[in-house]
Design an enzyme around this catalytic site. Sequence first.
Site, PDB file in Angstrom:
ATOM      1  N   GLY A 118     102.934   9.600  57.636  1.00 21.02           N
ATOM      2  CA  GLY A 118     102.801  10.354  56.386  1.00 21.02           C
ATOM      3  C   GLY A 118     102.928  11.847  56.660  1.00 21.02           C
ATOM      4  NE  ARG A 145     102.949   5.571  57.273  1.00 19.76           N
ATOM      5  CZ  ARG A 145     102.809   6.056  56.047  1.00 19.76           C
ATOM      6  NH1 ARG A 145     103.612   5.673  55.084  1.00 19.76           N
ATOM      7  NH2 ARG A 145     101.852   6.916  55.774  1.00 19.76           N
ATOM      8  CG  ASP A 177      95.327   6.848  65.032  1.00 25.93           C
ATOM      9  OD1 ASP A 177      95.195   7.662  65.962  1.00 25.93           O
ATOM     10  OD2 ASP A 177      94.379   6.385  64.368  1.00 25.93           O
ATOM     11  N   GLY A 178      99.770   6.259  64.367  1.00 26.61           N
ATOM     12  CA  GLY A 178     101.010   5.474  64.492  1.00 26.61           C
ATOM     13  C   GLY A 178     102.040   6.244  65.300  1.00 26.61           C
ATOM     14  CB  THR A 233      97.338  12.326  59.572  1.00 27.59           C
ATOM     15  OG1 THR A 233      96.804  11.540  58.486  1.00 27.59           O
ATOM     16  CG2 THR A 233      96.297  12.315  60.672  1.00 27.59           C
ATOM     17  CG  ASP A 250      94.775   9.556  56.326  1.00 21.28           C
ATOM     18  OD1 ASP A 250      94.664   9.834  55.123  1.00 21.28           O
ATOM     19  OD2 ASP A 250      95.675   8.826  56.774  1.00 21.28           O
ATOM     20  CG  ASP A 276      93.377   8.554  60.541  1.00 22.83           C
ATOM     21  OD1 ASP A 276      94.081   9.514  60.897  1.00 22.83           O
ATOM     22  OD2 ASP A 276      93.857   7.492  60.093  1.00 22.83           O
ATOM     23  NE  ARG A 292      96.255   5.842  58.429  1.00 21.09           N
ATOM     24  CZ  ARG A 292      96.443   5.528  59.706  1.00 21.09           C
ATOM     25  NH1 ARG A 292      97.087   4.447  60.025  1.00 21.09           N
ATOM     26  NH2 ARG A 292      96.013   6.309  60.669  1.00 21.09           N
ATOM     27  CB  ALA A 347      80.822  14.174  44.586  1.00 23.83           C
ATOM     28  CB  ILE A 402      98.624  15.438  43.847  1.00 25.06           C
ATOM     29  CG1 ILE A 402      98.794  16.904  43.468  1.00 25.06           C
ATOM     30  CG2 ILE A 402      97.158  15.041  43.854  1.00 25.06           C
ATOM     31  CD1 ILE A 402      98.481  17.204  42.021  1.00 25.06           C
TER      32      ILE A 402
HETATM   33  O1  F6P Z   1      98.192   8.567  56.311  1.00 24.42           O
HETATM   34  C1  F6P Z   1      98.394   9.370  55.198  1.00 24.42           C
HETATM   35  C2  F6P Z   1      98.324   8.571  53.928  1.00 24.42           C
HETATM   36  O2  F6P Z   1      98.502   9.466  52.852  1.00 24.42           O
HETATM   37  C3  F6P Z   1      97.054   7.754  53.731  1.00 24.42           C
HETATM   38  O3  F6P Z   1      95.966   8.511  53.293  1.00 24.42           O
HETATM   39  C4  F6P Z   1      97.515   6.730  52.736  1.00 24.42           C
HETATM   40  O4  F6P Z   1      96.754   5.539  52.855  1.00 24.42           O
HETATM   41  C5  F6P Z   1      98.945   6.493  53.125  1.00 24.42           C
HETATM   42  O5  F6P Z   1      99.362   7.614  53.883  1.00 24.42           O
HETATM   43  C6  F6P Z   1      99.882   6.316  51.970  1.00 24.42           C
HETATM   44  O6  F6P Z   1     101.127   6.026  52.472  1.00 24.42           O
HETATM   45  P1  F6P Z   1     102.476   6.064  51.606  1.00 24.42           P
HETATM   46  O7  F6P Z   1     102.849   7.483  51.382  1.00 24.42           O
HETATM   47  O8  F6P Z   1     103.452   5.339  52.443  1.00 24.42           O
HETATM   48  O9  F6P Z   1     102.165   5.375  50.311  1.00 24.42           O
END
Ligand code: F6P
Length: 319
Positions: free
Chosen positions: A11, A72, A103-104, A125, A127, A129, A171, A186, A250
């Site tokens: 991503g 990907r 990670d990927g 990323t 995320d 993560d 993710r 929140a 977004i």
């Molecule tokens: O890893 C980044 C991310 O935006 C995640 O947060 C989400 O789960 C995923 O990619 C969405 O992927 P795609 O853009 O392929 O729908």
Amino acid sequence: MKTIGVLTSGGDAPGMNAAIRAVVRTAVFHNMRVIGIRSGYNGLIYGDLREMDITSVGDIVHRGGTILHTDRSEEFKTPDGQKKARNMAEIFEIEAIVAIGGDGTFRGAYDLCRMGIPVIGIPATIDNDVSSTDFTIGFDTATNTVVDAINKIRDTVTSHQRANVIEVMGRGRGDIALYTGVAGGAEHIVIPEISLNINEICKRLIQGRDRGKSSHIIMLAEGMTDVKELCAQIEEKTGIETRATVLGHIQRGGNPTVADRILASKMGYHAVNSLKEGRVNRLVSIRNNKITDCDIEEGMAMQKGFDTDLYEMSKILSM
Ligand code: F6P
């Protein structure tokens, strides 16, 4: 080392362009040739390569997305795809590859290093993560985008005295929901690291309403539950009208924040300097506010801790 390749994969994340710029300009400074590999590992398989120079990365430090495009690649996971990629690296005399992504992307980079192509990974990323680093490029921008959305949603939620469940990306990791939940005030945060308890959410909402609260925001990390179903259950149990917002992509776009531009610039610079010094098969990271790197295999085996203190604090501050 005379020629290096650079790619972005997975991503896209705001700040990837700033990282590409830093890689290219630092490499040129060291008299290296840089080949831009387009669309992630697919570009290496199919030879979608472009020579880059200092001007090719002009006017991009402030842009979201990635000028190299991203993908990907399923084919790169196969022995045949990897063989094609290695041949292509040989043909174009690419001696090392800087792989920018999550990670990927690092799993792909590890495959390259097992094929004998030296690599350096830069974590990017939204995320946050990636285990080997405290923060990834793109996380700061994405969380700022989300907080901006929370502020806007709060206006309409307050006007109608409603609740709103805002689903954000992540993710399997709750960092986006947790950080934005704290920063956006929140009332409740639902993340994969803590099991979902609908009664607990409802109790907090009812207690808040009874104390005079006129708006209720619940942050929900994607993949936990169906957001509309959650809203219906909250509405039924509390009597508070509850709407759903799915922020979606977004969160991935927009101009990178200063923090992401600096992080990306430092990491790109560090990556090429490591290559120059012969330190290969490393993952660049930021740890305790310092740019560093670790062995790729060790980095990929690390487990990322969860900030329990931040979560516990959020429960107290959001009362
Ligand atoms: O890893 C980044 C991310 O935006 C995640 O947060 C989400 O789960 C995923 O990619 C969405 O992927 P795609 O853009 O392929 O729908």
